[in-house]
Design an enzyme around this catalytic site. Structure first.
Site, short mmCIF file in Angstrom:
data_model
loop_
_atom_site.label_atom_id
_atom_site.label_comp_id
_atom_site.label_asym_id
_atom_site.label_seq_id
_atom_site.Cartn_x
_atom_site.Cartn_y
_atom_site.Cartn_z
N PHE A 151 0.89 -1.17 -0.07
CA PHE A 151 -0.05 -0.09 -0.06
C PHE A 151 0.83 1.28 -0.13
O PHE A 151 0.41 2.21 -0.44
CB PHE A 151 -1.03 0.11 1.35
CG PHE A 151 -0.41 0.60 2.56
CD1 PHE A 151 -0.23 1.84 2.90
CD2 PHE A 151 0.21 -0.50 3.57
CE1 PHE A 151 0.45 2.39 4.16
CE2 PHE A 151 0.83 -0.07 4.53
CZ PHE A 151 1.01 1.44 4.98
N LYS A 172 -0.92 -6.65 -9.58
CA LYS A 172 -1.82 -6.89 -8.50
C LYS A 172 -1.43 -5.86 -7.34
O LYS A 172 -0.64 -5.93 -6.79
CB LYS A 172 -1.87 -8.37 -7.87
CG LYS A 172 -3.17 -8.68 -7.25
CD LYS A 172 -3.52 -7.92 -6.16
CE LYS A 172 -2.82 -8.10 -4.69
NZ LYS A 172 -3.54 -7.15 -3.95
N GLU A 230 -4.96 -3.74 -2.42
CA GLU A 230 -6.28 -3.59 -2.27
C GLU A 230 -6.69 -2.29 -1.45
O GLU A 230 -7.80 -1.62 -1.65
CB GLU A 230 -7.11 -4.71 -1.82
CG GLU A 230 -6.70 -5.14 -0.13
CD GLU A 230 -5.44 -5.86 -0.11
OE1 GLU A 230 -4.36 -5.78 -0.93
OE2 GLU A 230 -5.71 -6.93 0.68
N SER A 279 5.24 -7.10 3.22
CA SER A 279 5.58 -7.58 4.53
C SER A 279 6.51 -8.69 4.20
O SER A 279 6.39 -9.58 3.37
CB SER A 279 4.53 -7.78 5.48
OG SER A 279 3.72 -8.83 5.08
N CYS A 335 9.76 1.18 3.97
CA CYS A 335 10.49 0.14 4.38
C CYS A 335 12.04 0.71 4.75
O CYS A 335 12.80 0.04 5.19
CB CYS A 335 10.59 -0.70 3.35
SG CYS A 335 11.47 -0.24 1.87
N GLU A 369 8.76 -4.52 13.49
CA GLU A 369 8.23 -3.25 12.19
C GLU A 369 6.95 -2.77 12.89
O GLU A 369 5.94 -3.20 12.61
CB GLU A 369 8.15 -3.95 10.97
CG GLU A 369 8.22 -2.72 9.82
CD GLU A 369 8.06 -3.17 8.53
OE1 GLU A 369 7.38 -4.30 8.36
OE2 GLU A 369 8.42 -2.55 7.69
#
Ligand code: NAD
Length: 493
Positions: A156, A180, A183, A233, A288, A383
């Site tokens: 995301f 892909k 979402e 992740s 990240c 994280e």
């Protein structure tokens, strides 16, 4: 400061053969704006059947696209770059609306992605092949060949930049692509599809399938998809890597991170404070490359004091946007609550931040700085993915390096010092793929490649630069010898 305006988009279908194909028969996923806590669009929760439609389109397109000259393929990328740049403000607004970034942050992220398009435009020079007379009269030519239908699965937090780590290189190399997107932030992917169409990309070369877990599993399993790049992740990176490689696919899966900044008392106070702040709080800590742990080696109070002064000037809605979702906000708050209970000193408490005056809702939290954190606490090892900086105090550089090395992740590490010797010791010994010396976000800009180590990446190589080109191509070695039997040509001499 640009204010984000609410906008309700239409219901999206999947993007196949350069068209938005509506699907009425399957469940829809609501896309919610983190600025407004309200639905802004719906996307299909696609399954293996919808994926197959995209794969069929991409397989058909591969037959001609793979045979199209690389210069013509790179030309499409030149137009793609121009289309993005001409529309950068609108694209940034879309990213801000579904992701929660500020417009300025969104624009910066688009520009970083466009650098990969630049690299793709230069691919006719990079992919020129190699040739050598390997034996008298015997020549070997090595060329980079496209693989076929390939896929990218993205997170995301960078809805344009991360897809652009993949799409330009894969497509210019002659592959056809299925994206892909997350979402949670799928809207910009559709804009990228529209720009590619208006750049002259033939139908079927780039396709978007929306959805969540089901469609990711279908991508891993589909026998006609030859390679998968994943960014997200570590938990899901590992699943996608194992499942894809078990199905004999090539895979590179970039995962999460817990990056450390080692701060030595001799560091320049101003630039170190700014570096610590930008790295931990930029993009609301949702990247990240965010360094969320500062490991201070003795006597760094003067730097921490300056950091707090700087952080107090950090304005919500201007320097930092929202968190992606209500559940993420709860997760971040829990980490702070837990550290407080364990006895940490909260130097700056983002939980107390108020919603910026020009908004009435949204998932907001301010910059948070936690001092005297134990290296084993959750806020120091897991994280958090929010604007939270944990400060650990140690006595030696050796101990600071040990803490960095003990992390299972290995995306990035940084050191702030004015000593070249200290910088070298840290960069030689850190167990991470990207190292910053007096730089808190050490993203290696193109042509250098992006990628971490350890549990921050599954698979070999990096995702951008020459390493990315190598991922999206097969090497073909053609060895030739011409028979001397026919002397017919000699009569023309
Ligand atoms: P995520 O792992 O939850 O989702 C990434 C993608 O995987 C999405 O497209 C999602 O639909 C899909 N997915 C989620 N759960 C799945 C499951 N159980 N099975 C199959 N697919 C699943 O990540 P996110 O929350 O969207 O993004 C944040 C994470 O991404 C952070 O950990 C961050 O560090 C990481 N990230 C890493 C890099 C890098 O370069 N290493 C870059 C950006 C983000």
């Amino acid at each position: 400061m640009s204010e984000i305006k609410f906008q309700d988009f239409h219901d999206y279908g999947n993007w196949i053969n350069n068209e938005d194909k509506k699907i009425d028969t399957i469940e829809k996923i609501k896309v919610v704006s983190p600025y407004f806590d309200k639905k802004i669009a719906t996307i299909p929760n696609s399954d293996a059947e919808q994926l197959d439609v995209a794969v069929k389109a991409a397989s058909k397109a591969f037959q001609t696209w793979s045979q199209t000259n690389i210069r013509d393929r790179a030309q499409v990328m030149s137009k793609f770059k121009a289309n993005i740049e001409n529309d950068i403000e609108d694209l940034a607004k879309i990213i801000a609306l579904d992701n929660g970034k500020t417009i300025e942050d969104a624009i910066g992220s688009i520009k970083r992605g466009v650098e990969v398009i630049d690299f793709a435009i230069s691919m006719p020079n990079v992919l020129k092949g190699e040739s050598s007379e390997v034996s008298p009269g015997i020549n070997c030519v090595m060329t980079h060949e496209p693989i076929g239908v390939v896929a990218g699965i993205t997170p995301f937090n960078f809805p344009v930049m991360v897809p652009l780590w993949m799409i330009p290189l894969a497509i210019t190399a002659g592959n056809t692509f299925i994206l892909k997107p997350s979402e949670q932030t799928p809207l910009a992917a559709v804009k990228l599809a529209e720009y590619l169409k208006s750049s002259g990309l033939p139908k079927g070369v780039f396709n978007v399938v929306h959805g969540s877990k089901n469609i990711v599993e279908a991508i891993c399993d589909h026998t006609q998809i030859k390679a998968v790049a994943f960014v997200g992740s570590s938990k899901v990176a590992e699943i996608v890597y194992s499942r894809s490689t078990q199905r004999k696919k090539r895979a590179i899966c970039l995962g999460g991170a817990k990056n450390h900044m080692i701060v030595v008392p001799d560091a320049d106070v101003n630039s170190t404070a700014k570096g610590l702040l930008a790295s931990s709080m930029g993009s609301a800590g949702q990247r990240c490359m965010a360094a969320s742990v500062a490991v201070g080696v003795e006597g760094i109070d003067h730097i921490v004091d300056r950091l707090i002064d700087e952080a107090k000037n950090f304005k919500l809605g201007k320097d930092m946007g929202t968190i992606i979702s209500k559940s993420s906000l709860e997760r971040i708050t829990n980490y702070i609550d837990q550290a407080e209970k364990m006895g940490a000193k909260i130097l700056l408490d983002g939980r107390k931040a108020t919603i910026p005056s020009n908004y009435s809702s949204g998932y907001w939290i301010g910059p948070t700085i936690i001092d005297h954190v134990d290296p084993n606490w959750a806020c120091a090892t897991e994280e958090i993915f929010g604007p939270v900086l944990s400060i650990i105090r140690v006595k030696t550089i050796e101990k600071a390096i040990e803490i960095e090395n003990n992390s299972p992740y290995g995306n990035a590490a940084a050191v702030f010092t004015t000593s070249g010797e200290v910088a070298k010791i840290v960069s030689d010994n850190a167990s991470s793929g990207m190292i910053g010396i007096n730089i808190g976000v050490p993203v290696p800009r193109d042509p250098f490649s992006f990628g971490g180590w350890n549990e921050s990446k599954y698979g070999h190589g990096d995702i951008t630069g020459a390493s990315g080109v190598s991922f999206w191509t097969n090497l073909k070695k053609t060895t030739s010898r011409w028979p001397e039997s026919s002397q017919e040509w000699k009569k023309y001499f």
